[in-house]
Design a protein around this motif. Structure first.
Motif, PDB file in Angstrom:
ATOM      1  N   LEU A 186      47.791  11.575 -20.863  1.00  0.00           N
ATOM      2  CA  LEU A 186      48.533  12.281 -19.830  1.00  0.00           C
ATOM      3  C   LEU A 186      49.687  13.007 -20.523  1.00  0.00           C
ATOM      4  O   LEU A 186      50.313  12.451 -21.416  1.00  0.00           O
ATOM      5  CB  LEU A 186      49.081  11.243 -18.838  1.00  0.00           C
ATOM      6  CG  LEU A 186      49.169  11.554 -17.339  1.00  0.00           C
ATOM      7  CD1 LEU A 186      47.880  12.116 -16.796  1.00  0.00           C
ATOM      8  CD2 LEU A 186      49.529  10.277 -16.587  1.00  0.00           C
TER       9      LEU A 186
ATOM     10  N   PHE B 140      55.729   8.557 -16.603  1.00  0.00           N
ATOM     11  CA  PHE B 140      54.621   8.854 -15.690  1.00  0.00           C
ATOM     12  C   PHE B 140      54.488   7.898 -14.501  1.00  0.00           C
ATOM     13  O   PHE B 140      53.859   8.230 -13.517  1.00  0.00           O
ATOM     14  CB  PHE B 140      53.292   8.847 -16.451  1.00  0.00           C
ATOM     15  CG  PHE B 140      53.220   9.846 -17.554  1.00  0.00           C
ATOM     16  CD1 PHE B 140      53.259  11.202 -17.273  1.00  0.00           C
ATOM     17  CD2 PHE B 140      53.144   9.438 -18.882  1.00  0.00           C
ATOM     18  CE1 PHE B 140      53.199  12.140 -18.289  1.00  0.00           C
ATOM     19  CE2 PHE B 140      53.085  10.366 -19.908  1.00  0.00           C
ATOM     20  CZ  PHE B 140      53.115  11.718 -19.620  1.00  0.00           C
ATOM     21  N   ASN B 141      55.018   6.671 -14.620  1.00  0.00           N
ATOM     22  CA  ASN B 141      54.670   5.684 -13.592  1.00  0.00           C
ATOM     23  C   ASN B 141      55.840   5.240 -12.715  1.00  0.00           C
ATOM     24  O   ASN B 141      55.837   4.127 -12.191  1.00  0.00           O
ATOM     25  CB  ASN B 141      53.929   4.478 -14.206  1.00  0.00           C
ATOM     26  CG  ASN B 141      54.749   3.741 -15.251  1.00  0.00           C
ATOM     27  OD1 ASN B 141      55.851   4.170 -15.584  1.00  0.00           O
ATOM     28  ND2 ASN B 141      54.233   2.646 -15.756  1.00  0.00           N
ATOM     29  N   SER B 212      50.335   7.867 -11.363  1.00  0.00           N
ATOM     30  CA  SER B 212      49.580   7.635 -12.596  1.00  0.00           C
ATOM     31  C   SER B 212      48.581   6.490 -12.410  1.00  0.00           C
ATOM     32  O   SER B 212      48.656   5.739 -11.441  1.00  0.00           O
ATOM     33  CB  SER B 212      50.547   7.283 -13.734  1.00  0.00           C
ATOM     34  OG  SER B 212      50.828   5.892 -13.725  1.00  0.00           O
TER      35      SER B 212
END
Lengths: 264, 264
Positions: A186, B140-141, B212
Motif C-alpha cells: 500500500l 494506513f490503519n 486498510s
C-alpha cells in the motif's frame, strides 16, 4: 514536458507516478481562489456530502470556470497522458474532489475503469487519471491510498455501493483488497500543493475521511484516447462527457497569464 | 521502569509520551491470541460498530480474561502512571479499541476527561490514559491524532454526539479544534506492536476510520489516583468502574508466565 523512460517504466510496473511540485504555488493560487465561488454555487455539478452542505465533488468545472478550463488543457497535465496513451485525448471526466476539513468523507476501494466500462461502455483502458493537489497532502487530511501493481489484474468484480457515502460507486470486496495488498503493498503519495499524480485507470485505490482542520482538494482529469470514447450515455453528460474532440493543449504559462489578465 | 526527567518534562509540555517497543512481540502475542475469543462473545462489554457486527470496543476485559487482567496490573503500564500522578491508582476504565480492518470507524475530536468530569464527576485530572499497541500502527490503519499542548486548556466546551458513530461521545466543535491545531500542530505517533502511548486526560485527540486490510487494536487503561475516584455512577459499572482499591502491580514477567503456564 516529456516523461522519461524510467518514469514510463515505473508507471507500467506500479500503476502510478508521483511528480512533486509540477505546478508552482502561484499557479495553484490561481485555481484555489476560484474554489469558494464554485462551491457556493447551487448547481447540479456540485455533489454534496451526506450532510447536504459540504461539497464532496464538483464535476465539469472546466465547462463553467475559466481557470479550471485552462487547467483541463494544460500541457503539463495533458502532455504526459497523450504520451502514455500514444495519441490525442478527450476529457472523459473532470472532478474537483474537495475532501473538506472535518467533513470530507471516504472513497471506498475501487477502480475507475470499472465504472467507465460498466456504466459508460468505454471499450479499453486507453484512458488515464491525472491529478493535481491544490492543498498540501499529508498523513492527516485523507491522502489517496494505492495498491501498487493492482492495475495488472484487469477489471475486478465489484458491487454497486449506494449507501456508504453520498456518491454511488462500484466497490471491491474486502477479501479481494486484502489479497491485492498482500501482493503489492500500500502506498499513499504525499506532497505539497502543486504536486501531480498520474495513475492507471485500473489501479485499485481508496481514501479515508478527513478529520483534520486542513482541506485536501485534488483536481482529477480523466483523459481518454479519442478513439476509445464511451459508447453508452447512461450517466449525465456533466459526469461522463460526450465531447470527443481532441484537446489542444494551451501554452505552458496559461494559468499565470490568467492572473496577469485579471490584474490588468 | 521509571520515567526520566526528560520524559516527564516532555509529557508535561506536550501532553503525551510515546515509548516504542515497551512490550515484546512474545508479550503482545499472549494478548493477541485472546482477541478472537473475546470479540466472538455475545456480551454487553462488546460494543459494536454501526454494522452491528464488528467489535468497536471491548470494555472491562480485565474482569473476564486472565491475560488482559495481567496487562491491567502490569508494572510497565501502571508504574509510569503512579509516578506521574504521584500515588496509588485504580482502574477507572479499560478498553480494547479494535478499529478493525476495513470496518473500524472514526473517533471524533474529544478529551477523555471531558466525559469523566461530566458523566462520572471525577473531581480533578489526577488520572491518565496509557495505551499499548497490539498491532503495528501505521499511516494506513487509523493512527490516533493528538493536538500537542491542548491539555493545558482545561475542559473545553463540548456537545454530546450520539449520531456520528455507534458510541456516544462529548465532542469538540470545528472552530475550537482548528484553533488548537493552529497553536499546537498535529501528531500521530506510529510504531510497532508493543509500543506504548501515555497521554494527559485533557489532551484533545481523534482517530480516522480504518480502510486498510490491517487491524489496529489498541488497549487503553484509564488509571486514576485512588483519592480522585468518581462521585457519580450514571454510566454502567463495566464502563466506569466502582472498585477504587489501589492496583498492586504484578511482576514484570507476568504475561510470559501465563504463556509458560499454558504450555505446561
Amino acid at each position: 514536458m516529456r516523461l522519461t523512460e524510467d518514469q514510463i517504466r515505473a508507471f507500467n510496473e506500479d500503476g502510478y507516478l508521483f511528480i512533486p511540485n509540477q505546478f508552482t504555488r502561484a499557479e495553484v493560487g490561481v485555481l484555489k481562489r476560484e474554489l469558494p465561488g464554485i462551491f457556493a454555487q447551487d448547481r447540479k455539478e456540485n455533489v454534496r456530502e451526506k450532510d447536504g452542505k459540504t461539497v464532496r465533488t464538483t464535476f465539469a468545472a472546466h465547462t463553467f470556470n475559466e481557470a479550471f478550463r485552462r487547467l483541463g488543457r494544460h500541457p503539463r497535465m495533458v502532455g504526459p497522458v497523450m504520451q502514455l496513451v500514444d495519441g490525442p485525448v478527450y476529457m472523459h471526466q473532470y472532478k474537483i474532489n474537495a475532501k473538506a476539513a472535518f467533513d470530507g468523507d471516504v472513497w471506498q476501494w475501487h477502480q475507475d475503469y470499472g465504472t467507465w466500462a460498466r456504466d459508460d461502455l468505454m471499450p479499453t483502458t486507453r484512458a488515464m487519471n491525472i491529478a493535481v493537489f491544490l492543498d498540501d497532502v499529508t498523513e492527516f487530511n485523507g491522502a489517496l491510498m494505492f495498491i501498487p501493481k493492482s492495475h495488472k489484474r484487469g477489471v475486478l468484480e465489484a458491487g454497486h455501493d449506494t449507501v456508504t457515502t453520498s456518491y454511488p460507486l462500484w466497490t471491491l470486496d474486502h477479501a479481494t483488497v486484502a489479497q491485492l495488498v498482500k501482493e503489492g503493498g500500500l502506498v499513499a503519495p504525499k506532497g505539497p500543493a502543486g504536486s501531480m499524480l498520474m495513475f492507471h485507470c485500473n489501479l485499485v485505490h481508496a481514501s479515508p475521511g478527513n478529520l483534520s482542520p486542513w482541506d485536501r482538494t485534488i483536481v482529477y482529469l480523466s483523459l481518454c484516447h479519442v478513439e476509445n470514447h464511451i459508447r453508452q450515455f447512461k450517466r449525465p453528460e456533466w459526469i461522463a462527457h460526450r465531447d470527443f474532440a481532441p484537446i489542444v493543449p494551451l501554452v505552458d504559462d496559461c494559468l499565470l497569464d490568467l492572473a496577469r489578465e485579471a490584474a490588468e
